[in-house]
Design a protein around this motif. Sequence first.
Motif, short mmCIF file in Angstrom:
data_model
loop_
_atom_site.label_atom_id
_atom_site.label_comp_id
_atom_site.label_asym_id
_atom_site.label_seq_id
_atom_site.Cartn_x
_atom_site.Cartn_y
_atom_site.Cartn_z
N ASN A 47 0.81 -1.23 0.00
CA ASN A 47 0.00 0.00 0.00
C ASN A 47 0.84 1.27 0.00
N PHE A 48 2.03 1.21 0.61
CA PHE A 48 2.90 2.39 0.65
C PHE A 48 3.89 2.44 -0.53
N GLY A 49 3.61 1.63 -1.55
CA GLY A 49 4.38 1.74 -2.79
C GLY A 49 5.72 1.03 -2.79
N MET A 50 6.00 0.23 -1.75
CA MET A 50 7.31 -0.41 -1.65
C MET A 50 7.44 -1.63 -2.57
N VAL A 51 6.33 -2.29 -2.85
CA VAL A 51 6.38 -3.44 -3.77
C VAL A 51 6.57 -2.96 -5.20
N SER A 52 5.87 -1.89 -5.56
CA SER A 52 5.96 -1.43 -6.96
C SER A 52 7.36 -0.90 -7.31
N ASP A 228 17.95 16.30 4.19
CA ASP A 228 16.58 16.43 3.66
C ASP A 228 15.84 15.09 3.69
N VAL A 229 16.53 14.03 4.14
CA VAL A 229 15.97 12.68 4.06
C VAL A 229 15.22 12.37 5.36
N ASN A 230 13.90 12.38 5.29
CA ASN A 230 13.04 12.23 6.47
C ASN A 230 12.68 10.77 6.72
N HIS A 231 12.14 10.54 7.91
CA HIS A 231 11.70 9.21 8.35
C HIS A 231 10.33 8.96 7.72
N ASP A 232 10.32 8.64 6.43
CA ASP A 232 9.01 8.51 5.76
C ASP A 232 9.11 7.67 4.49
N TRP A 233 7.94 7.21 4.05
CA TRP A 233 7.86 6.23 2.96
C TRP A 233 8.46 6.73 1.65
N ASP A 234 8.34 8.03 1.36
CA ASP A 234 8.84 8.49 0.06
C ASP A 234 10.35 8.31 -0.05
N TRP A 235 11.05 8.36 1.09
CA TRP A 235 12.50 8.10 1.07
C TRP A 235 12.80 6.61 1.10
N TRP A 236 12.02 5.86 1.84
CA TRP A 236 12.23 4.40 1.87
C TRP A 236 11.98 3.79 0.50
N GLN A 237 11.08 4.39 -0.28
CA GLN A 237 10.84 3.92 -1.65
C GLN A 237 12.08 4.09 -2.53
N ILE A 238 12.90 5.08 -2.21
CA ILE A 238 14.14 5.31 -2.98
C ILE A 238 15.25 4.39 -2.45
N GLN A 239 15.28 4.23 -1.13
CA GLN A 239 16.37 3.46 -0.52
C GLN A 239 16.28 1.97 -0.84
N LEU A 240 15.07 1.40 -0.78
CA LEU A 240 14.94 -0.05 -0.93
C LEU A 240 15.50 -0.56 -2.26
N PRO A 241 15.08 -0.03 -3.41
CA PRO A 241 15.65 -0.56 -4.67
C PRO A 241 17.15 -0.34 -4.77
N TYR A 242 17.63 0.76 -4.21
CA TYR A 242 19.07 1.06 -4.21
C TYR A 242 19.84 -0.06 -3.53
N PHE A 243 19.37 -0.50 -2.37
CA PHE A 243 20.08 -1.54 -1.62
C PHE A 243 19.78 -2.94 -2.16
N ILE A 244 18.58 -3.15 -2.69
CA ILE A 244 18.27 -4.45 -3.32
C ILE A 244 19.24 -4.71 -4.47
N ASN A 245 19.54 -3.68 -5.24
CA ASN A 245 20.51 -3.82 -6.34
C ASN A 245 21.84 -4.35 -5.82
N HIS A 246 22.20 -3.94 -4.61
CA HIS A 246 23.47 -4.33 -4.03
C HIS A 246 23.51 -5.82 -3.70
#
Length: 248
Positions: A47-52, A228-246
């Motif tokens: 629902n918070f866009g992390m799967v997409s 500028d990186v807050n404790h919120d889903w819009d940043w986690w959406q950027i972080q997750l694919p970045y680290f999954i690639n790793h």
Amino acid sequence: GLLMKVEYFKEYSNCLNREMEFKIYGHTGIPLLVFPAQDGRFYDFENFGMVSVIADKIEAGSIQVFCLDSIDGECWSDEGGNGPHRTYMMEQWYYYVMNELIPRIFDINGTGQKIYTTGCSMGATHAANFMFRRPDIFQGCICLSGYYDSDLFFGNYHDERLYNNSPIQYLEGMSYDHPYVEMYRHCDIILCCGQGAWEDEMIYSTHRMQELLENKDIPAWIDYWGYDVNHDWDWWQIQLPYFINHIL
């Protein structure tokens, strides 16, 4: 809509004496176990866009994502509650995950690969705890904006079960030559947090984890993102694919 295979399960847990739900995205690949944020549910990640944001990797068969439910409201979040009961429930949930859910994941996934854990906020707390408690089962963790000790939720209350669920406490208590330490050196340990709004406690806790891991010569990727990186889903959406690639 999601093109990937999506399955929903509701199965009885003997450890928790209730039905527990989980959802699976994808057909094969590295198993990734997702812990929800505080008081969250198994469907939040979607629902918070992390799967997409990692859908391409799921559809390609690189990863298979397992989203489970926690019972934070009966343990971590129940701040007015009875300490021993809270930690008893915490540990029963641990047994549910390890003894009931994990065998299902290995069975459904079928690749024989070790599991990675991930989560945001308290989900990261859980993700770290499971990986560090069971490096025989888990290959690594991607922890986004986690807090890795019990004091925020339990104040001065301590017992053995709480110790066993507080990575900062048991890593501190673990000897340099503990067999787990050598196992950790072969895990992919990723701890990330931003330096923006609502991240102060997470920065403090992540720094402490960094010190403990460095003291034991355990390699880890500790990544502090910008102010500028807050404790919120819009940043986690950027972080997750970045680290999954790793890890792929």
